[in-house]
Design a protein around this motif. Sequence first.
Motif, short mmCIF file in Angstrom:
data_model
loop_
_atom_site.label_atom_id
_atom_site.label_comp_id
_atom_site.label_asym_id
_atom_site.label_seq_id
_atom_site.Cartn_x
_atom_site.Cartn_y
_atom_site.Cartn_z
N ALA A 159 -0.69 -5.92 38.38
CA ALA A 159 0.73 -5.98 37.97
C ALA A 159 0.96 -7.19 37.07
O ALA A 159 1.64 -7.09 36.04
N ALA A 160 0.36 -8.33 37.42
CA ALA A 160 0.57 -9.55 36.63
C ALA A 160 -0.09 -9.44 35.26
O ALA A 160 0.38 -10.06 34.29
N TYR A 226 8.52 -3.54 44.33
CA TYR A 226 8.35 -3.90 42.91
C TYR A 226 8.05 -2.66 42.08
O TYR A 226 8.66 -2.44 41.03
N LEU A 227 7.15 -1.82 42.58
CA LEU A 227 6.78 -0.61 41.83
C LEU A 227 8.02 0.28 41.62
O LEU A 227 8.23 0.83 40.54
N ALA A 228 8.85 0.37 42.66
CA ALA A 228 10.05 1.21 42.57
C ALA A 228 11.02 0.68 41.52
O ALA A 228 11.85 1.43 41.00
N GLY A 235 5.26 2.04 35.57
CA GLY A 235 4.56 2.36 36.82
C GLY A 235 3.26 3.10 36.54
O GLY A 235 2.23 2.85 37.17
N GLU A 236 3.32 4.00 35.58
CA GLU A 236 2.12 4.80 35.23
C GLU A 236 1.06 3.90 34.59
O GLU A 236 -0.13 4.06 34.86
N LEU A 241 -4.21 1.28 35.18
CA LEU A 241 -5.04 0.07 35.17
C LEU A 241 -5.80 -0.06 36.50
O LEU A 241 -7.01 -0.32 36.52
N LEU A 242 -5.10 0.15 37.59
CA LEU A 242 -5.76 0.05 38.90
C LEU A 242 -6.83 1.13 39.06
O LEU A 242 -7.92 0.88 39.60
N ARG A 243 -6.53 2.32 38.57
CA ARG A 243 -7.48 3.44 38.64
C ARG A 243 -8.76 3.09 37.85
O ARG A 243 -9.88 3.34 38.29
N ASP A 244 -8.56 2.45 36.68
CA ASP A 244 -9.72 2.03 35.88
C ASP A 244 -10.52 0.96 36.62
O ASP A 244 -11.75 0.94 36.58
#
Length: 264
Positions: A159-160, A226-228, A235-236, A241-244
């Motif tokens: 996120a950062a 935070y995501l909400a 969000g996508e 990024l996390l998926r990668d």
Amino acid sequence: MHEADQHDAWSAGRSYDEYMGRWSGAVAGAFLEWLDLPAGLDWLDVGCGTGALSAAVIERCAPDSLIGIDPSDGFVRHAAGIVTDPRARFEVGTAEHLPAAGDTVDVVTSALAYNFVPDRIAALREFRRVTRPGGTVSFYVWDYPGGGVGFIDAFWKAAAALDAAAGGLDEAVRFPFCTAGSLEDEVESAGYSDVEVVALEVPTRFADFEAFWHPFTLGAGPAPGYLASLSTDAGERLRRLLRDQLGGGVVELTARAWAVRAPA
Ligand SMILES: C[S@@+](CC[C@H](N)C(=O)[O-])C[C@H]1O[C@@H](n2cnc3c(N)ncnc32)[C@H](O)[C@@H]1O
């Protein structure tokens, strides 16, 4: 409410359980084993949330009674629906103003809540006020500053990388006192002695990336809150990024808590 607190969405019980309650429940067993307290005691679970620790106390410690308190009415109702043992009851209340008379419980305990209490020293004094002489004050918190909660750490780092403002919301930044040394010092500064702090670690395994990601979409807790607050596109971007970073398959991480105990 402070800027960083605004995403601390504590109310939706089922969402919370999927995000965090299940991992708290996993630590609770090791924590109670470490406390190793006898049967027949009166327990108070402060910041009981959906009742992860309360349920474990009922299951493992043969208490005489257990009161769970939490400021969230939604959580209190959820816990009361889950922990239906007649020895347990749940009430709305805060750590700084416990709804209990002096010297009425043997054990004050608390799971993953101490760091969210605005006035922690007042809470520690309340813990002692309600505990009978010879009783025990205890709690556990995640090791946020040590990056000890793998799934939360991964979320905030990603996120950062996308949003500089997210850096200040990371629990590692908000709760720098969640280290063994700082917790011991803080509890001592509230007048306790013989404070013990140990690390308890549990595996957090997600069957695939979607199982890792889904709990963040449920809105309960700082990172889901935070995501909400993000746009669908932002969000996508975070999800991708996390998926990668984590890949699409099994995500195996660990979560480490600091467990604290002291004679009242
Ligand atoms: C991460 S949850 C932990 C819930 C539960 N104990 C568990 O282990 O799953 C943090 C809890 O702290 C509670 N909380 C926040 N401020 C509090 C306060 N001042 N006094 C007591 N509890 C508080 C929240 O309502 C929330 O239920």
